[in-house]
Each structure stands twice: as structure tokens, then as C-alpha cells.
Design a protein around this motif. Structure first.
Motif, PDB file in Angstrom:
ATOM      1  N   UNK A 163       3.069  -6.983 -13.428  1.00 61.55           N
ATOM      2  CA  UNK A 163       2.148  -7.723 -12.571  1.00 61.55           C
ATOM      3  C   UNK A 163       2.753  -9.055 -12.149  1.00 61.55           C
ATOM      4  N   UNK A 164       3.426  -9.724 -13.091  1.00 66.21           N
ATOM      5  CA  UNK A 164       4.053 -11.015 -12.779  1.00 66.21           C
ATOM      6  C   UNK A 164       5.186 -10.850 -11.769  1.00 66.21           C
ATOM      7  N   UNK A 165       5.969  -9.777 -11.877  1.00 65.90           N
ATOM      8  CA  UNK A 165       7.071  -9.558 -10.928  1.00 65.90           C
ATOM      9  C   UNK A 165       6.545  -9.346  -9.516  1.00 65.90           C
ATOM     10  N   UNK A 166       5.470  -8.562  -9.377  1.00 60.71           N
ATOM     11  CA  UNK A 166       4.891  -8.342  -8.052  1.00 60.71           C
ATOM     12  C   UNK A 166       4.282  -9.632  -7.512  1.00 60.71           C
ATOM     13  N   UNK A 197      13.071  -2.982 -10.019  1.00 60.14           N
ATOM     14  CA  UNK A 197      14.015  -2.642  -8.962  1.00 60.14           C
ATOM     15  C   UNK A 197      13.504  -3.001  -7.584  1.00 60.14           C
ATOM     16  N   UNK A 198      12.301  -2.577  -7.249  1.00 57.98           N
ATOM     17  CA  UNK A 198      11.775  -2.769  -5.898  1.00 57.98           C
ATOM     18  C   UNK A 198      11.511  -4.238  -5.601  1.00 57.98           C
ATOM     19  N   UNK A 199      11.241  -5.045  -6.647  1.00 51.56           N
ATOM     20  CA  UNK A 199      11.050  -6.481  -6.451  1.00 51.56           C
ATOM     21  C   UNK A 199      12.362  -7.253  -6.568  1.00 51.56           C
ATOM     22  N   UNK A 200      13.474  -6.542  -6.754  1.00 51.47           N
ATOM     23  CA  UNK A 200      14.817  -7.104  -6.920  1.00 51.47           C
ATOM     24  C   UNK A 200      14.886  -8.099  -8.077  1.00 51.47           C
TER      25      UNK A 200
END
Length: 482
Positions: A459-462, A109-112
Motif C-alpha cells: 500500500x505504501x509503495x502505491x 516491480x510495477x511501481x519501480x
């Protein structure tokens, strides 16, 4: 070392207190609709507030300025801490998620990104659905704020190409950095309000309109039903398509237009390429579907435009399962996954400008092969492109595919098949949402991914959201020796 961390922790404490305040919004809504989740959100808010106060306790009285190393730390730590804070209410609710699932949902969510482990969304308490949408809206504003203020200074983002560094705003668009931040918020909030109003007038109820407006403008893709946007009429799909396109464009251009009231402020080489690519892909796929025997031209055009725009802006909405449109469509959506929108937008992906720079660099090399003694200059938006910007684009592209390779291998080690592992890694790094295959495709979700796989994807999303280099530099010895 404490000198390095002290101002960073101070800012992180401020952000934690802001997040604690934001958690009270779904708490109040839970009280209003009486969905029994008031305690979970209130307790989460209290816990986050305590964390924020503890980080603020040492104080910071010196003139406030952060060097490059501290900005790297702040950028990474702030997104990391907000991801964990966001997961708290999902663990404390009446029907709690496991810790891994809660963190995955919060990071997505926070990384859309828009990937989800939840199903039967229409049966979930409204306050949880509201919190998921708020996460993406908060993350979307954080993305554009980071893109135009922090990443240019760190020589990571592409906004340095468009002369939007804080030093440039003083004599070109707005007088101060604070005015730029207020301008971004005004445009972002105004666009969200217009989107919600348009959705409501087109037939959505108020709750759906607000939630989908937040996740449309932020190009996040969370919906309030398992069928995503497939349950809505063509008018709503076209409204969503327009606002997803706007969310995929540089927000600084909108501020410049509102400030100067001049249409030429909207002219930008990146935006032109972005819209051209979208129109070309929609035309090709629509023609292919019509020639394949689908006689509903309006329906084909609507669903094609909606899903192409959704994927290229990394929103992740779906109106149909496009993996059922044939292998040509599957191949096209796979490659579109990597593109992304414009730099300075809420979208993820590699960004259009990097493909443009790669093409310009290739053309420059071809010219030098034919004319070895010639002097050639790579120009973008009428300005010469410096070597450090070109080098940053090349470094990012190399690192993107290197991380994609290792992430795919790591996911394969958890037992996932190659298609799921590869497209899961790609969709996480590009912050798109759905992958390909029966498990994580547009008709599925990430619930069946092993817990270890979910942490890898987090980790990949961030990494993808922070433009890779911002996080990877923290893992190098030279950063800690400085």
C-alpha cells in the motif's frame, strides 16, 4: 455511481487487454529457452484478457472525456489492477510464490521500487527474470506518462512548474497530446536501447544487458543475480550511473531538445540542482572514504558515485553493502533516500523541486519578516510560482511524513524492529528499494518481513508512486459526495 465508474472501467479494460498481450512476451521467451514456464504465463495472459473483455463489455459510445474525479479513480484503479495482474504468473509458475509474496514482488516491480522477496535469482527461470524487468520498464513509462499528462491536471505533480500541460504542448513543443505520448515512448525506448547496447559492449551477455537496461532506465533496480550490480566491472557501473542519472531527469526536456535541436532547451533549474546535489554528495563521501584509509581512489569514486546515484534516483541497485562504509555513509544514504530525482522522470522520492520550493518559500518568509511591507514573488525557472503549486508542495510534504509515521507504527506492530520498520516505510514511500539493517538492507531482501507487513508496504509503495494525494483523496467523504 455507475456513470462515474463506467468510463473508468472501460479504460481499465483496455489496459488489461494490453497487459494480457505483454504477458505473451515472457511466454514466448519461455517457449524459446524451454524453461517450463510457458503454461503459467499463457494462463495468466488468458485470465487477464478475460477480465479486460468483461470490463469492456458494457461499452462506452459517448464522447470520451474524463473529469477530475474519474481521473483520480482511473489513476489509482489502473495501477492497482495492473499490480494484481502482474502477480498472476508468479503464483502459477512451477515454484510459485505465496499470494502475498507474489503481490509484493509485482507491486514493487510495477511501481519501480525494486524491493524483492526472491533470492538465488541466478537459479530462477529466465522468463521470470524477464517478466520482473519488464514490469519495471512498463511501470517506468507509466510514471512519466502520468507525471506529464494526468497529475498536472489533477494539481498534484510538479510538472505544472515546467509548462508541460497538454494545453502548452500545442504551441511550444509538439502539436498534439498524441505526439507528446509518442515522443515520450521514442525517448524512453531509445534510451533503453542505447543502455542495453552500452552494457553489451562493456561485457554483459545479451540477456543481462536487456534486463538491466530496462531496470536502469526505469530506475527500478531489479537485477538478475543476488549480488545486484556488484559482479560487474567498473565500466559497466559507470554506464549504469550515467543512465540512472538520465532516468532521474525530466523526459520532456529530452523531447524538447530533440524537437528544437537547441541546447538551451536542456536548461532547467531542477536539473541543475539535481546534478549539483549528486556531485556534492559524491565528492563528500569519496573524500571521507579516502581520508578513512581507503587508498583505491578509483574504486571508491566508482562505488560512491554508483550507489549515491542509485539511491537518489530511487533505482535501488547496489555494487557494495554501503552500510559497511561507516556511520557517516549510513546517515548520508538515509537522508538521500527521501530526495528522489526530478519531476517528470521515472524516479520516485519527494522530488528535488519540492525541496527547492521549500527553500524559496523559507527565504520568502525571511524577507517578509525583515521587510513586513515588502512585496516579494517566488520565482522558479524564471516564472512566478502560483499559490496553488506552493500549497500542493506543502500539502504533499506534510502528508508524506504523516503517512511515514503511521506506516512505521503499523510495521512495528507486525514485530519488526524500529530501524527495519522506519527505513522500510521510507523506502516504500520513496520507491527506493533497499532499506537499512540486516534484514532489508542492500545485502538482504524482504522475504522475512511478516505477511501483514508486506501488505502494508504494498500500500505504501502505491501511495508513493502515485504522489500520495492521488490515492488519499479517494479516502475522503467529499470525493464520494461530489
Amino acid at each position: 455511481m455507475f456513470k462515474l465508474f463506467r468510463p473508468v472501467l472501460y479504460v481499465c479494460g483496455i489496459l488489461a487487454c494490453v497487459m494480457a498481450g505483454l504477458l505473451l512476451i515472457p511466454a514466448l521467451y519461455s517457449w524459446w529457452v524451454n524453461d517450463n514456464e510457458l503454461e503459467a504465463f499463457f494462463l495468466a495472459s488468458a485470465c487477464v484478457a478475460v477480465c479486460g473483455i468483461l470490463m469492456l463489455a458494457p461499452g462506452y459510445t459517448a464522447p470520451f472525456s474524463l473529469n477530475a474525479r474519474q481521473l483520480y479513480l482511473l489513476t489509482s484503479l489502473s495501477w492497482l489492477q495492473l499490480s494484481f495482474y502482474s502477480a498472476l504468473p508468479l503464483v502459477l509458475v512451477d515454484h510459485p510464490l505465496s499470494f502475498s509474496d507474489a503481490v509484493f514482488e509485482a507491486v514493487s516491480g510495477i511501481t519501480t521500487t525494486g524491493s524483492t522477496v526472491l533470492s538465488q535469482l541466478n537459479t530462477l527461470p529466465p522468463s521470470i527474470l524477464l517478466w520482473r524487468s519488464m514490469l519495471q520498464w512498463i511501470g517506468g513509462f507509466g510514471v512519466i506518462g502520468m507525471a506529464v499528462s494526468i497529475l498536472p491536471f489533477l494539481r498534484v505533480g510538479g510538472m505544472r512548474l515546467f509548462q508541460t500541460e497538454s494545453s502548452d504542448w500545442s504551441d511550444k513543443s509538439l502539436p498534439q497530446f498524441h505526439d507528446m505520448a509518442r515522443g515520450l515512448m521514442a525517448v524512453y525506448l531509445g534510451m533503453t536501447t542505447l543502455c542495453a547496447l552500452a552494457y553489451w559492449l562493456a561485457g554483459m551477455n545479451g540477456f543481462d544487458a536487456i534486463n538491466h537496461a530496462m531496470t536502469t532506465v526505469s530506475t527500478g533496480g531489479y537485477a538478475t543475480d543476488d549480488s545486484s550490480m556488484g559482479r560487474f566491472n567498473y565500466g559497466i557501473l559507470w554506464i549504469s550511473t550515467v543512465f540512472m542519472l538520465l532516468g532521474g531527469m525530466p523526459f520532456t526536456l529530452f523531447i524538447r531538445f530533440l524537437t528544437t535541436r537547441r541546447l538551451d532547451m536542456l536548461k532547467d533549474q531542477q536539473v541543475t540542482a539535481f546534478l549539483t546535489i549528486v556531485l556534492f554528495l559524491v565528492a563528500i563521501l569519496t573524500l571521507q572514504q579516502v581520508l578513512a584509509g581507503n587508498s583505491d581512489v578509483l574504486g571508491v569514486l566508482t562505488h560512491t558515485a554508483f550507489n549515491i546515484v542509485s539511491v537518489i534516483t530511487t533505482t535501488g541497485f547496489a555494487s557494495q553493502d554501503y552500510t559497511q562504509w561507516g556511520m557517516f555513509a549510513v546517515a548520508m544514504f538515509f537522508f538521500v533516500t527521501f530526495m528522489g530525482g526530478c519531476s517528470g522522470s521515472t524516479s520516485g522520492g519527494m522530488k528535488i523541486f519540492r525541496f527547492q520550493l521549500s527553500w524559496l518559500f523559507l527565504r520568502d518568509q525571511m524577507n517578509k519578516l525583515v521587510h513586513p511591507r515588502g512585496m516579494f514573488t517566488v520565482r522558479y525557472n524564471g516564472k512566478a510560482v502560483s499559490d496553488d503549486i506552493m500549497g500542493s508542495a506543502v500539502a504533499f510534504s506534510f502528508l508524506f511524513f504523516l503517512v511515514l509515521t503511521f506506516t512505521t507504527l503499523a510495521l512495528a506492530l507486525t514485530g519488526l524492529d524500529f530501524v527495519t520498520a522506519f527505513t522500510g516505510a521510507a523506502t516504500a514511500l520513496a520507491n527506493v528499494g533497499p532499506g537499512l539493517g540486516d534484514m532489508i538492507g542492500p545485502a538482504g531482501n524482504f522475504a522475512a518481513v511478516p505477511e501483514s507487513g508486506k501488505w502494508i508496504l504494498c500500500f505504501a509503495m502505491i501511495l508513493g508512486r502515485l504522489e500520495l494525494l492521488t490515492v488519499m483523496v479517494l479516502l475522503t467523504p467529499v470525493f464520494w459526495k461530489g
